[in-house]
Design an enzyme around this catalytic site. Structure first.
Site, PDB file in Angstrom:
ATOM      1  N   THR A 202      -1.955  -3.217  10.565  1.00  0.00           N
ATOM      2  CA  THR A 202      -2.081  -3.054   9.108  1.00  0.00           C
ATOM      3  C   THR A 202      -0.984  -3.761   8.415  1.00  0.00           C
ATOM      4  O   THR A 202      -0.195  -3.203   7.655  1.00  0.00           O
ATOM      5  CB  THR A 202      -2.072  -1.653   8.582  1.00  0.00           C
ATOM      6  OG1 THR A 202      -3.146  -1.010   9.180  1.00  0.00           O
ATOM      7  CG2 THR A 202      -2.317  -1.635   7.072  1.00  0.00           C
TER       8      THR A 202
ATOM      9  N   LYS B 290       3.420  -7.003   4.073  1.00  0.00           N
ATOM     10  CA  LYS B 290       3.196  -5.603   3.710  1.00  0.00           C
ATOM     11  C   LYS B 290       2.820  -4.879   5.000  1.00  0.00           C
ATOM     12  O   LYS B 290       2.272  -5.476   5.933  1.00  0.00           O
ATOM     13  CB  LYS B 290       2.110  -5.436   2.654  1.00  0.00           C
ATOM     14  CG  LYS B 290       0.702  -5.764   3.020  1.00  0.00           C
ATOM     15  CD  LYS B 290      -0.156  -4.748   3.732  1.00  0.00           C
ATOM     16  CE  LYS B 290       0.117  -3.313   3.425  1.00  0.00           C
ATOM     17  NZ  LYS B 290      -0.766  -2.458   4.315  1.00  0.00           N
TER      18      LYS B 290
ATOM     19  N   GLU C 154       5.832   4.546   7.761  1.00  0.00           N
ATOM     20  CA  GLU C 154       5.447   5.779   7.070  1.00  0.00           C
ATOM     21  C   GLU C 154       6.197   7.004   7.569  1.00  0.00           C
ATOM     22  O   GLU C 154       6.071   7.408   8.713  1.00  0.00           O
ATOM     23  CB  GLU C 154       3.945   6.026   7.241  1.00  0.00           C
ATOM     24  CG  GLU C 154       3.129   5.144   6.324  1.00  0.00           C
ATOM     25  CD  GLU C 154       1.635   5.260   6.607  1.00  0.00           C
ATOM     26  OE1 GLU C 154       1.259   5.891   7.603  1.00  0.00           O
ATOM     27  OE2 GLU C 154       0.862   4.709   5.809  1.00  0.00           O
TER      28      GLU C 154
ATOM     29  N   SER D   8      -6.522   6.590   3.830  1.00  0.00           N
ATOM     30  CA  SER D   8      -5.905   5.264   3.785  1.00  0.00           C
ATOM     31  C   SER D   8      -6.426   4.446   4.955  1.00  0.00           C
ATOM     32  O   SER D   8      -7.082   4.963   5.825  1.00  0.00           O
ATOM     33  CB  SER D   8      -4.391   5.355   3.824  1.00  0.00           C
ATOM     34  OG  SER D   8      -3.968   5.887   5.042  1.00  0.00           O
TER      35      SER D   8
ATOM     36  N   ASN E 281      -0.404  10.632   6.208  1.00  0.00           N
ATOM     37  CA  ASN E 281      -1.656  10.207   6.802  1.00  0.00           C
ATOM     38  C   ASN E 281      -2.740  11.277   6.804  1.00  0.00           C
ATOM     39  O   ASN E 281      -3.821  11.062   7.332  1.00  0.00           O
ATOM     40  CB  ASN E 281      -1.405   9.697   8.222  1.00  0.00           C
ATOM     41  CG  ASN E 281      -0.730   8.343   8.185  1.00  0.00           C
ATOM     42  OD1 ASN E 281      -1.320   7.369   7.732  1.00  0.00           O
ATOM     43  ND2 ASN E 281       0.517   8.292   8.607  1.00  0.00           N
TER      44      ASN E 281
ATOM     45  N   THR F 137       0.878  -1.185   0.000  1.00  0.00           N
ATOM     46  CA  THR F 137       0.000   0.000   0.000  1.00  0.00           C
ATOM     47  C   THR F 137       0.913   1.233   0.000  1.00  0.00           C
ATOM     48  O   THR F 137       1.367   1.646  -1.056  1.00  0.00           O
ATOM     49  CB  THR F 137      -0.967   0.000   1.209  1.00  0.00           C
ATOM     50  OG1 THR F 137      -0.230  -0.150   2.405  1.00  0.00           O
ATOM     51  CG2 THR F 137      -1.988  -1.112   1.075  1.00  0.00           C
TER      52      THR F 137
END
Lengths: 390, 390
Positions: free
Chosen positions: B186, B175, B266, B390, B385, B152
């Site tokens: 996630t 992932k 991230e 997302s 974010n 993603t």
């Protein structure tokens, strides 16, 4: 009018040289009586700054004649020498006030509060002379100066006042921006009143007020080592108020200051009002509200004006509160974007342009509710908290 | 080599048109046997995506013949229609695989995993034809393609392989970037092995491995609705391994993938290794480590290369763990900046230039310890974010 709105109080704020910026960094608030009753609420953090440990002891006596507050250093995690610094500060204040007011002051009735970087000793060679300077500068109009001197990353100083038709007043000042979390949070608040109440009455009113105001602000989930809310009563009005009316006034001042804190939270661009309804208990409503308030992903989404209700559900799902996932409803700014745990109204209907964002989560598990205030997470927050030590 | 490193497996990844970008978004992993034992670990979030609810049921049978994974949509908070979408995906995979492999496949042995935005139905008109396309494109060399299709916001795909001298292999793909939190986060992981083990043996090895790897990664404290770690065994090597050796191999693959997840979190610029020692119990060590990992103020400070140990103490102080505030020691990158709850060595000695930052907190309350991995909080994290859903 701040802490000098109520009769019987003098205050001031000066630049003692504690802050490298040279800005105001030392405040003194003095209760000139005739009464000196007081109550306090302190951080729930088990790692407590020296001034918290000191002032907790002072407040056990239920009497406070003066409060010394400094910005520019938290005096937390400074060990026994740090505690001695706080003690010396109280002694110096008592000595200076005895000299300037002609009334005997005892260090055991001087509360001390500090805010700033943790783990650094205070520059006592500047702080102690500063206490003397402040004692000589006290004024019945010094409340604003005191409020200015306790600012750290605050962009504005915060004050509030409520006056009763019965002839008494509750006023106060607050500092805090960022680190607003349960059990209070890098927040120093001094409230004063000229009403005549016992220490127990003050304590009851103060705890009730903080429980549903400062304790329900959660800007970044981090709990400070230094938080303190003090309520001092001079009795100068000569009026003994109804406890309920007094409690309401204290609540109103706390709620007002709390809103000012949220609006000035570090780097925030949105104030988020999270209302949890239909909870099995108020405690569960608060827990769910806090969990939503602390979800970094949601806080980022709100910053991006994205009504990402899935992140609200994902946050609720991490709690132990009573609810069924397929009964959860979420509204954002009045639009029921999630109904029965699934897609509700079109998220494009949500208008996110304004600073205040209202999230309502219905657990359908009872009739209890709670409101938690939080902020969005922004690049400015990161900048403010990474660019320098605080 | 990913999920096809072990014998008996085929896989692929294709662009089914689920993602608006047109990139790869559908992966298929097939266990061609001779055995089809499997185990799974799922998110602890009470709000579970449809594919989690479905796959939990599949795994109860201890047998999995295929896994369909999609990026581009989480299929979470989509209600009964979303669950029907997952069911239809499994049915379509069973039908397509029965046709292409000539072996009967049952939907009840097809696990489904999804990742992406919550609260949006999947485009089944694209997904179902995609499953057929994928079934026709399966290859013994398709592991990399599968790993690419589940990305993603990942900047790189993640794979790992361990081969035993005894002739069996454990491989896997993962992932996940951001939202790495306890109870997994996630994160979709598929591990495969050609060793011959029972479902119970797989379960034991998988739970032991995830408990000290994926479960101790905490990038932003947010727990996903979609996390899933699956372990499939084909028995194609014909070797029944020692349980201890097998458990070690699964742990090694999980630890490797976990490190890759942290390094790709991230917007992160620092990987933070938090080691809590001297705890009264392992649970308390984990709790304290997680609390440190989730302190936004500390995460910002680390981003700013500021060894702000006071924020470590402030975080520890919010826990119920056994410790005395004046006995806490904290080292950052090997420098004992806090000793006995107070100032230790000069913080200027701490070299913060490297990506990895090591924080060690000693509670002096026992002999238990734990390591939690986290990341710093950056403006890039906020951007990733908040700039899109997302």
């Amino acid at each position: 009018m701040s802490v000098t709105a109520a009769g019987g109080f003098t205050a001031t704020g000066i630049a003692a040289g504690i802050k490298e910026s040279g800005g105001p960094d030392l405040a003194l608030v003095v209760n000139n009586g005739p009464r000196h009753q007081a109550a306090g609420v302190f951080t729930a953090n088990r790692v407590k700054a020296a001034p918290v440990l000191w002032s907790e002891q002072v407040l056990k006596g239920g009497r406070v004649s003066a409060v010394v507050l400094n910005s520019g250093g938290a005096n937390a995690c400074t060990g026994a020498p740090g505690f001695q610094d706080t003690h010396a500060t109280a002694e110096k204040a008592a000595e200076a006030l005895t000299a300037t007011t002609g009334t005997e002051h005892s260090a055991g009735e001087v509360a001390v509060a500090s805010t700033g970087l943790i783990g650094v000793r205070l520059p006592m060679d500047k702080l102690l002379p500063g206490v003397e300077t402040a004692a000589a500068a006290l004024s019945e109009h010094g409340g604003e100066k005191a409020a200015l001197a306790i600012k750290t990353t605050d962009t504005v100083h915060k004050t509030a006042v409520v006056t009763s038709p019965a002839g008494w007043t509750v006023g106060g000042m607050a500092k805090g921006a960022g680190m607003l979390a349960p059990g209070l949070a890098t927040m120093l608040v001094v409230l004063t009143t000229d009403a005549d109440l016992t220490a127990d009455e003050l304590d009851t009113a103060l705890r009730a007020a903080t429980r549903t105001t400062f304790d329900r602000i959660d800007s970044d989930g981090a709990m400070s080592t230094n938080d303190m809310v003090l309520l001092l009563a001079s009795g100068a009005s000569g009026v003994r108020p109804e406890q309920a009316e007094f409690a309401e006034a204290v609540h109103a001042v706390c709620a007002d200051l709390g809103q000012q804190l949220i609006r000035d939270a570090e780097g925030a661009s949105k104030d988020i009002r999270i209302e949890v309804v239909g909870a099995a208990s108020e405690d569960e409503a608060v827990t769910v509200g806090r969990t939503i308030a602390r979800n970094n992903l949601l806080k980022c989404a709100i910053h991006g004006e994205d009504p990402n209700w899935g992140r609200v559900l994902a946050a609720i799902g991490t709690t132990d509160a009573v609810f069924e996932p397929d009964e959860l409803d979420v509204a954002i700014n009045g639009v029921q974007v999630c109904r029965g745990g699934a897609v509700g109204e079109d998220r494009d209907k949500v208008d996110m342009r304004f600073r205040e964002v209202r999230i309502t989560a219905d657990l359908h598990a009872g009739s209890a509710s709670a409101v938690i205030w939080s902020n969005d997470l922004t690049a400015d927050y990161v900048h403010e908290n990474s660019a320098y030590s605080s």
